[in-house]
Structure formats: C-alpha cells, structure tokens
Design an enzyme around this catalytic site. Structure first.
Site, PDB file in Angstrom:
ATOM      1  N   ARG A  30      23.811   7.644   8.027  1.00 47.28           N
ATOM      2  CA  ARG A  30      23.616   7.449   6.592  1.00 47.28           C
ATOM      3  C   ARG A  30      23.452   8.780   5.849  1.00 47.28           C
ATOM      4  NH1 ARG A  30      20.447   3.138   8.886  1.00 47.28           N
ATOM      5  NH2 ARG A  30      18.528   4.267   8.469  1.00 47.28           N
ATOM      6  N   ASP A 155      11.778  10.058  -3.458  1.00 46.75           N
ATOM      7  CA  ASP A 155      12.251   8.791  -4.020  1.00 46.75           C
ATOM      8  C   ASP A 155      11.833   8.752  -5.479  1.00 46.75           C
ATOM      9  OD1 ASP A 155      12.465   5.977  -4.805  1.00 46.75           O
ATOM     10  OD2 ASP A 155      12.732   5.568  -2.675  1.00 46.75           O
ATOM     11  N   TYR A 169       4.839   2.515   0.879  1.00 45.98           N
ATOM     12  CA  TYR A 169       5.982   3.428   0.949  1.00 45.98           C
ATOM     13  C   TYR A 169       5.957   4.424  -0.204  1.00 45.98           C
ATOM     14  CZ  TYR A 169      10.718   5.088   0.054  1.00 45.98           C
ATOM     15  OH  TYR A 169      11.804   5.867  -0.233  1.00 45.98           O
TER      16      TYR A 169
END
Length: 260
Positions: A30, A155, A169
């Site tokens: 990925r 993120d 997370y």
C-alpha cells in the site's frame, strides 16, 4: 554547544541535497510500497522494512533491484520491540554505510467505539502509532547524516477533523503530530522532522461505515478520495531539495477536507 561545532552543523545543512539512503517502515504494501517506489525513482537507495509481509517486501526489492542493481534491501523488525528498533536502526545505517532519512509509515488503524474500546486495543494503537516511531527516531537520529530528515505519516482527522468511533486511533496520531513538531525543534539544526497527513484514502474506505464514508466524501472539496500515489508524492517532495527548508511542517493530503 561549542560555537565552532554549531557553525559547522549550520554549514553542513545550508544546502538541501537529495536523500541518498532512506528507511521506509511498513514498506511492503500500500502506501509504504508507493513511497518506496517514488523515492527509488528519484535515485534513492531504499531500505524496505517489514514485519509479517516478508514475501511482498522481497518481491518489491527484486522489482527495484531489477531497475537499478543493489538499490533496495529488506530489513525485518518488530517495531514494538525496543531491542529490535535499535537493531533496525543499526542495520539500516550499516547496509550502505550511511542513513539519510527515515519514513515512519507503519501504523495500525481500527475503529474503537467508546462502548467497545478495551485497554488492549488502546495499548496496541499507542504502541504502533506513537511509541514505535518515537523510539525509532531516537535510535536513528544519531546515525542520520547531517541534513537528514525524519518523515512521520499522520492523519488529517487527528487535528480538527475527528471521526466518531476512532478516538484511540486519533489520539495516537494526534500525539505523533505533536511529537513531529517537538522533534523538529529538538533535532534542529542538524536534522529536519516533517509530517504528511492523509485524508480519506481509497484503500481505507472499508474501515468506515457507509454513513461515515458518505459524510466524509461529501465534505471533500476536490470531490475524490486520495490515493497512495498522492501521499507518496508529498513524501517525495519533503525529501527533495525543494523541501529542504521545511521542518516542523505537516503537509495535509486531503483534497481540502480539513476546510469543510
């Protein structure tokens, strides 16, 4: 710090140079594989870290070595084992006698609704997404060449765009974002520390409920999900001469999602 030593460090980093030997964690698949290919395309020698995906890492190394001999090697390590982290840093440096950059890509991502969250899940996410990149930075920093760089994969949802059900997370990635900025101060001027914060990636849609996916997609100004290549190009820029004056910077690769 002695003045002459600091001036020497400043002189050694005043001209950005293209990275030469780069360690990429979680490189077998990925985003990690896309980053490794992009950096290899720029002429870097890449060290492909893996833990369980050895066959895929070996296949990627063979692909890259077919393009340019002895330009990719595979290193296995458990990033949650501090002794393994130290060994990985040592082996990364010793592979070609230098180390110019580390890309902390490996991470764990899972939904943790508050009603179902368990301490073991929280500990796993913190260990993979915060503890491992922080202590790998500690192990690699003394071995990185002057002007070297550490890139942390973050993120965009960890800063201002949280998604319900992913609190643990997002806590781990939010903390790593702060660590990125803190290390940029602590390791300057010899090293740079930067980050890339992806938004909604095509490969990760399965982690969202249909309602969450529809909600997030509707808020992306560019009206499309991100790709592995989008993230890889951001990392590529940060490790190029064009990114050489950036430190403490986090590039958000989110199609404008953070603005919605």
């Amino acid at each position: 710090m002695r003045r002459d030593h600091k001036e020497k460090m400043l002189r050694s980093t005043d001209r950005p140079t293209r990275m030469n030997v780069i360690l990429v964690t979680g490189a077998a698949r990925r985003i990690g594989a896309a980053i490794s290919r992009a950096l290899h395309d720029d002429g870097a020698r890449v060290l492909l870290h893996c833990r369980h995906s050895r066959a895929q890492a070996d296949a990627l190394a063979a692909e890259l070595n077919a393009l340019r001999a002895d330009s990719a090697r595979v290193l296995s390590a458990d990033l949650q084992d501090l002794a393994d982290l130290e060994r990985l840093a040592r082996d990364a440096h010793d592979a070609w006698g230098r180390l110019d950059a580390v890309v902390n890509n490996a991470s764990t991502w899972q939904a943790t609704p508050l009603s179902e969250l368990r301490p073991a899940q929280f500990d796993e996410l913190i260990a993979a997404n915060l503890r491992a990149p922080l202590f790998l930075a500690q192990a690699c920093a003394p071995r990185l060449a002057d002007g070297g760089c550490i890139v942390n994969l973050l993120d965009v949802h960890a800063r201002g765009r949280p998604v319900a059900g992913f609190s643990a997370y997002l806590a781990s990635k939010g903390a790593l974002w702060t660590v990125t900025e803190a290390l940029a101060l602590e390791l300057a001027p010899r090293l740079r520390v930067v980050g890339v914060a992806p938004g909604l990636m095509s490969a990760e849609q399965a982690q969202f409920t249909p309602a969450q996916l529809a909600s997030e997609t509707s808020r992306i100004p560019l009206a499309r999900h991100g790709s592995e290549a989008d993230v890889a190009q951001a990392v590529r820029f940060l490790l190029s001469p064009g990114g050489g004056y950036l430190s403490g910077t986090v590039i958000t690769v989110d199609g404008g999602l953070r603005l919605g």
